[in-house]
Scaffold this active site. Structure first.
Site, PDB file in Angstrom:
ATOM      1  N   SER A 100       0.815  -1.206   0.000  1.00  0.00           N
ATOM      2  CA  SER A 100       0.000   0.000   0.000  1.00  0.00           C
ATOM      3  C   SER A 100       0.858   1.270   0.000  1.00  0.00           C
ATOM      4  O   SER A 100       1.606   1.512  -0.923  1.00  0.00           O
ATOM      5  CB  SER A 100      -0.963  -0.040   1.189  1.00  0.00           C
ATOM      6  OG  SER A 100      -1.947   0.951   1.090  1.00  0.00           O
ATOM      7  N   ASP A 241      -2.587   6.318  -3.537  1.00  0.00           N
ATOM      8  CA  ASP A 241      -1.425   5.720  -2.889  1.00  0.00           C
ATOM      9  C   ASP A 241      -0.895   4.586  -3.766  1.00  0.00           C
ATOM     10  O   ASP A 241      -1.344   4.395  -4.893  1.00  0.00           O
ATOM     11  CB  ASP A 241      -1.751   5.256  -1.470  1.00  0.00           C
ATOM     12  CG  ASP A 241      -2.701   4.073  -1.429  1.00  0.00           C
ATOM     13  OD1 ASP A 241      -3.397   3.832  -2.428  1.00  0.00           O
ATOM     14  OD2 ASP A 241      -2.751   3.380  -0.398  1.00  0.00           O
ATOM     15  N   ASP A 243      -1.123   1.396  -4.042  1.00  0.00           N
ATOM     16  CA  ASP A 243      -2.001   0.379  -4.642  1.00  0.00           C
ATOM     17  C   ASP A 243      -3.372   0.941  -4.996  1.00  0.00           C
ATOM     18  O   ASP A 243      -4.278   0.193  -5.376  1.00  0.00           O
ATOM     19  CB  ASP A 243      -2.134  -0.842  -3.736  1.00  0.00           C
ATOM     20  CG  ASP A 243      -2.896  -0.566  -2.452  1.00  0.00           C
ATOM     21  OD1 ASP A 243      -2.912   0.597  -2.001  1.00  0.00           O
ATOM     22  OD2 ASP A 243      -3.476  -1.513  -1.884  1.00  0.00           O
TER      23      ASP A 243
END
Length: 446
Positions: A100, A241, A243
Site C-alpha cells: 500500500s 497511494d 495500490d
C-alpha cells in the site's frame, strides 16, 4: 493468535518477513483451501510496482500451481481492480502483492475470496494453520499441476468498469485534472480513465522504477501535487497511494481534502438523490467530530468502527450501508466496489462537482474540522492502559472534554505504541488533556 496476518493481509520487509518461502506456502495453503467443487480452479494475481513484486509473484505462482491451481497474472494493477477482476473472471481467489502506502522496501500479500471481498478472520487463520504445517501430501501430481498465463486486456477492463460507475451523460469535459499515481499500481489506468471521460489530464508519479513507489508522491506526500495544481491553475488534484485503494483530493486553491471531507460531500449529494441505502455512513473512531456533527445536521447518523477499512466494510455489510471510509482516504462505495477504490471515489466526487457546477473548494469543504491532537507513547512490555493511574487519568480527561470533544486511546496493531488522540472545540483544553493522558501512560510504561 495470529502469526502472519495483520489487519490488511500479510505485510513486512521484503526478503525479511515477506520471503519467497513464505509466499510459496501462502500460495499452497490458499490454493488448498479454495479448491472446492469439481471445476478447474484458478487464481488472479496482481501487484504494484515494487521491485520485490517479481520475486513474490514468482513464488506465489509456484505455490498455487504446485497444488493444481491455474494462475492468471495481471501485472501492475490497483488493489480494487484485482478484487473486481477476481469476480469478473470467475476466479476462486484473488491476490494483491502490495504494501500500500509503505516504502518500496516493504511488501505484502492481500487475499480476496471469489466474491471480491477480503477474507474473514476464520479463513485467514485456516490458511495460517496450513502455512505452518506439512504441505507435501497436498501437492498435485505431475499431470495435475496448474498453469500460469499473463492476461493482456486487464487495463481496459478496469478502465471501463471505473467509467461505468458514472452515468453515461456525465463527462469531465472542461476540467483540468492533475493526477498523482504515486509511481504505483494505477500509473496507467488512472490517467487513461480520466482522459477517456473528457478531462484535460496532467499526470505525475507515473514513472515507476521499482524503487520510487510512494517516494515524495501520492496520497501520503501530496506536496508536489499541491504545487502542481497551483502552478497549472488546475481545477482539481487527485492523489492515489501505491495500490490505489485510497485517495486524497486537492482543490483549485491547493487546499487538501481528506477522507472525512470527501465522505461528507458525497453523503450530502447521495442524500439529496436518495441514493443512501441507510440514513448515514460508516467511519472509524479517528474521523473528526466535525464530520459527525455535519452528518447529524443532514439528519443522518455516523456509525463508528475500529481503525481499518476491513472493519468499516464489515459494519457496512452487516448493517446495509453503501458509503463508508476512513479519514486517511480509504473510501468504500459498495454499490460499485468490494474494497476501497481511490479512482472510483474520485470519479464520484467529480460527478458531484460537475452536477453542482461549483469549484471543488465549495463542494468539498463541508465543515470546519475540530482541533485534533494525536501523540504516540512507546512501551517495551506489559499493559500500561490497565494501570489504575492511567484509568483514572482517562476518566478525568473525558470528564473535562464533556460533550465538546472526544478522547480516543488505542494500542497500535503493528508496533508497541499507544496512540492518544483528542479533539474538541477548545484547542488549549484538547492539548492539556492529551498531555495529561500521555504523561500517565508514559509513567505506567516506564
Amino acid at each position: 493468535m495470529r502469526k502472519h496476518f495483520g489487519t490488511d493481509g500479510i505485510r513486512g520487509r521484503a526478503n525479511g518477513i515477506i520471503t519467497p518461502e513464505l509466499a510459496l506456502k501462502v500460495g499452497q495453503a490458499a490454493g488448498v483451501i479454495f479448491q472446492r467443487g469439481d471445476h478447474r480452479h484458478r487464481v488472479v494475481i496482481g501487484k504494484d510496482t515494487r521491485l520485490s513484486g517479481y520475486m513474490i509473484e514468482t513464488a506465489l505462482v509456484a505455490g498455487f500451481t504446485s497444488v493444481g491451481m491455474d494462475v492468471l497474472l495481471l501485472g501492475p494493477m490497483p488493489t480494487p481492480a484485482v478484487a473486481m477482476l477476481t469476480r469478473s473472471m470467475r476466479a476462486d481467489i484473488g491476490v494483491m502483492i502490495s504494501a500500500s502506502h509503505n516504502p518500496f522496501e516493504d511488501n505484502g500479500i492481500k487475499l480476496f475470496g471469489p466474491d471480491g471481498f477480503k477474507l474473514n478472520d476464520e479463513l485467514e487463520l485456516e490458511i495460517e494453520s496450513l502455512i505452518d504445517g506439512d504441505m507435501r501430501r497436498r501437492l498435485a501430481g505431475s499431470r495435475d499441476l496448474g498453469r500460469a498465463k499473463r492476461i493482456e486486456s486487464v487495463h481496459a477492463r478496469y478502465i471501463e468498469f471505473a467509467k461505468r460507475t458514472l452515468p453515461r451523460h456525465v463527462t469531465l469535459d472542461g476540467l483540468r485534472v492533475v493526477v498523482d499515481c504515486a509511481n504505483g499500481a494505477a500509473y496507467r489506468v488512472a490517467p487513461e480513465t480520466l482522459w477517456e471521460l473528457g478531462a484535460e489530464v496532467i499526470a505525475i508519479g507515473v514513472e515507476p522504477d521499482g524503487f520510487n513507489i510512494n517516494r515524495d508522491v501520492g496520497s501520503t506526500a501530496p506536496e508536489s501535487l499541491v504545487q502542481k495544481v497551483r502552478e497549472l491553475r488546475a481545477d482539481v488534484g487527485i492523489a492515489l497511494d501505491g495500490d490505489a485503494d485510497r485517495v486524497l483530493i486537492v482543490d483549485e486553491k491547493g487546499q487538501k481534502v481528506d477522507g472525512d471531507q470527501l465522505m461528507a460531500a458525497v453523503a450530502r449529494s447521495w442524500k439529496e438523490d436518495e441514493r443512501l441505502t441507510q440514513p448515514g455512513l460508516v467511519a472509524t473512531i479517528m474521523s473528526n467530530l466535525g464530520l459527525e456533527r455535519f452528518i447529524n445536521g443532514l439528519g443522518l447518523t455516523l456509525a463508528r468502527t475500529a481503525v481499518g477499512d476491513r472493519y468499516v466494510l464489515e459494519h457496512m455489510r452487516e448493517h446495509g450501508y453503501n458509503l463508508g471510509g476512513e479519514q486517511s482516504g480509504h473510501i468504500i462505495m459498495s454499490d460499485y466496489a468490494t474494497t476501497g477504490d481511490g479512482l472510483v471515489a474520485a470519479l464520484q466526487l467529480l460527478s458531484v462537482v460537475k452536477r453542482r457546477n461549483l469549484p471543488v473548494s465549495e463542494v468539498c469543504h463541508c465543515f470546519e474540522p475540530l482541533p485534533q491532537i494525536l501523540k504516540n507513547v512507546r512501551f517495551r512490555s506489559g499493559e500500561p492502559l490497565r494501570a489504575d493511574s492511567v484509568v483514572t487519568a482517562i476518566a478525568h480527561a473525558k470528564d473535562r472534554l464533556g460533550q465538546s470533544g472526544r478522547l480516543v486511546i488505542r494500542p497500535s496493531g503493528t508496533e508497541p505504541v499507544i496512540r492518544v488522540m483528542a479533539e474538541g472545540d477548545d484547542h488549549a483544553l484538547v492539548a492539556e488533556v492529551v498531555d495529561e493522558v500521555v504523561d500517565a501512560v508514559t509513567r505506567a510504561a516506564a
